[in-house]
Design an enzyme around this catalytic site. Sequence first.
Site, PDB file in Angstrom:
ATOM      1  N   ASP A  94       0.855  -1.181   0.000  1.00  0.00           N
ATOM      2  CA  ASP A  94       0.000   0.000   0.000  1.00  0.00           C
ATOM      3  C   ASP A  94       0.897   1.240   0.000  1.00  0.00           C
ATOM      4  OD1 ASP A  94       0.906   0.256   2.592  1.00  0.00           O
ATOM      5  OD2 ASP A  94      -1.034  -0.122   3.530  1.00  0.00           O
ATOM      6  N   ASP A 272      -7.872  -7.342   0.203  1.00  0.00           N
ATOM      7  CA  ASP A 272      -6.970  -7.598   1.315  1.00  0.00           C
ATOM      8  C   ASP A 272      -7.723  -7.245   2.579  1.00  0.00           C
ATOM      9  OD1 ASP A 272      -5.761  -5.052   2.942  1.00  0.00           O
ATOM     10  OD2 ASP A 272      -6.530  -4.478   0.988  1.00  0.00           O
ATOM     11  N   CYS A 310     -13.882 -28.106   6.004  1.00  0.00           N
ATOM     12  CA  CYS A 310     -12.556 -27.546   5.714  1.00  0.00           C
ATOM     13  C   CYS A 310     -11.507 -28.652   5.711  1.00  0.00           C
ATOM     14  CB  CYS A 310     -12.195 -26.493   6.758  1.00  0.00           C
ATOM     15  SG  CYS A 310     -10.573 -25.739   6.495  1.00  0.00           S
ATOM     16  N   CYS A 312      -8.196 -28.083   5.751  1.00  0.00           N
ATOM     17  CA  CYS A 312      -6.899 -27.533   6.131  1.00  0.00           C
ATOM     18  C   CYS A 312      -6.214 -28.405   7.182  1.00  0.00           C
ATOM     19  CB  CYS A 312      -7.050 -26.079   6.610  1.00  0.00           C
ATOM     20  SG  CYS A 312      -7.384 -25.879   8.379  1.00  0.00           S
ATOM     21  N   CYS A 315      -7.903 -28.400  10.639  1.00  0.00           N
ATOM     22  CA  CYS A 315      -9.182 -29.100  10.767  1.00  0.00           C
ATOM     23  C   CYS A 315      -9.035 -30.616  10.668  1.00  0.00           C
ATOM     24  CB  CYS A 315     -10.171 -28.573   9.728  1.00  0.00           C
ATOM     25  SG  CYS A 315     -10.722 -26.903  10.129  1.00  0.00           S
ATOM     26  N   HIS A 341      -6.215 -21.783   9.992  1.00  0.00           N
ATOM     27  CA  HIS A 341      -7.532 -22.196   9.497  1.00  0.00           C
ATOM     28  C   HIS A 341      -8.242 -21.036   8.788  1.00  0.00           C
ATOM     29  CE1 HIS A 341     -11.652 -23.414   9.110  1.00  0.00           C
ATOM     30  NE2 HIS A 341     -11.961 -22.296   9.742  1.00  0.00           N
TER      31      HIS A 341
HETATM   32 ZN   LIG Z   1      -9.680 -25.545   8.608  1.00  0.00          ZN
END
Ligand SMILES: [Zn+2]
Length: 378
Positions: A94, A272, A310, A312, A315, A341
């Site tokens: 930025d 963002d 999820c 990830c 998880c 996560h």
């Molecule tokens: Zn997750």
Amino acid sequence: MTSPRFSFTLHATDGKARTGTIAMQRGEIRTPAFMPVGTAATVKAMKPEAVRATGADIILGNTYHLMLRPGAERVARLGGLHKFMNWPRPILTDSGGYQVMSLSELRKLTEKGVEFRSHLDGSKHMLTPERSMEIQRLLGSDIVMAFDECPRADRPKDEIASSMELSMRWAKRSREGFDSGEEHAARAALFGIQQGALHEDLRRISAEKLIDIGFDGYAVGGLAVGEGQEAMFATLDFAPDMLPEDRPRYLMGVGKPDDLVGAVERGIDMFDCVLPTRSGRNGQAFTWNGPLNLRNARFAEDTGPLDDRCACPVCTTYSRAYIHHLVKSGEMLGAMLVTEHNLSFYQALMQGMRDAIAAGRFASFASDFRRDYLHAKA
Ligand SMILES: [Zn+2]
């Protein structure tokens, strides 16, 4: 074959929603894209390789923070921001303008720029369009943002108008400052920032002036500053349409998962926000069924994952009960796991939107998302 300096290819559109690819020398950016915020040369609580593993193609760095500490000249002597923080892919920086206005003390705004005192040690600094371009060049930014002033959306219209006019003069000086850094300008891109708050006529004047100067991409600035989602969406009903179709459109500082879906629906390509990382450190997890506060006692013996949809690493490995314990105990691993996560969830949401646009089923994706996310029991 060498990679292009900057190209944007649209693969599909569905209503106003678009999906495409930005190609740059340091890598490709799939759009709609979410950029995790790496304020002080770190996406807080995450190693860069873990940020990449969530699916992020690009991160954001903050000029204001980096110019004060460790300093842009120092980052340049250390080989640039990518090397310094071990993130080899694209970085957007930025301009520092927004944070000078929101964080620093004793600001003095003139035609030349903004004089201010550091919120860290009270030292005096001057940020101008030329200096902002120089700092972003020293950092080695891939996508450089024009230096602008971002007034609160609730200021009187004549103030919004004169601020926008100043930002447009600064946009021209940003273009000239960026172009004067020849070697950097040959491999980086410059985005202009539309201002005008919630006013359609001012947004149009701003867009026309920016297009006249010419930028690689265009940001919708001056939103997500307290106006509320309804007013933001009302502005996004017209503002992105004023910007060139063949260039990426970036909505700065946004937002909540439902903000992202509503903005993509209105033609935005890039985002963002600190929300997934900041919330992660506060024990708030985003899920397809709405946000969860992991401090809540109802998770104390919940053996399920944060989000059963999820995939990830958090998880698939850790329970809500364990993360509740970490968060309640103030253990830093709690902040790390919820952040990882949350960033994974945000990237999965972007991937879901990209796939839906490509398949021509964005409207049903958005309505399914809202049904599950907004109508879930908190
Ligand atoms: Zn997750």
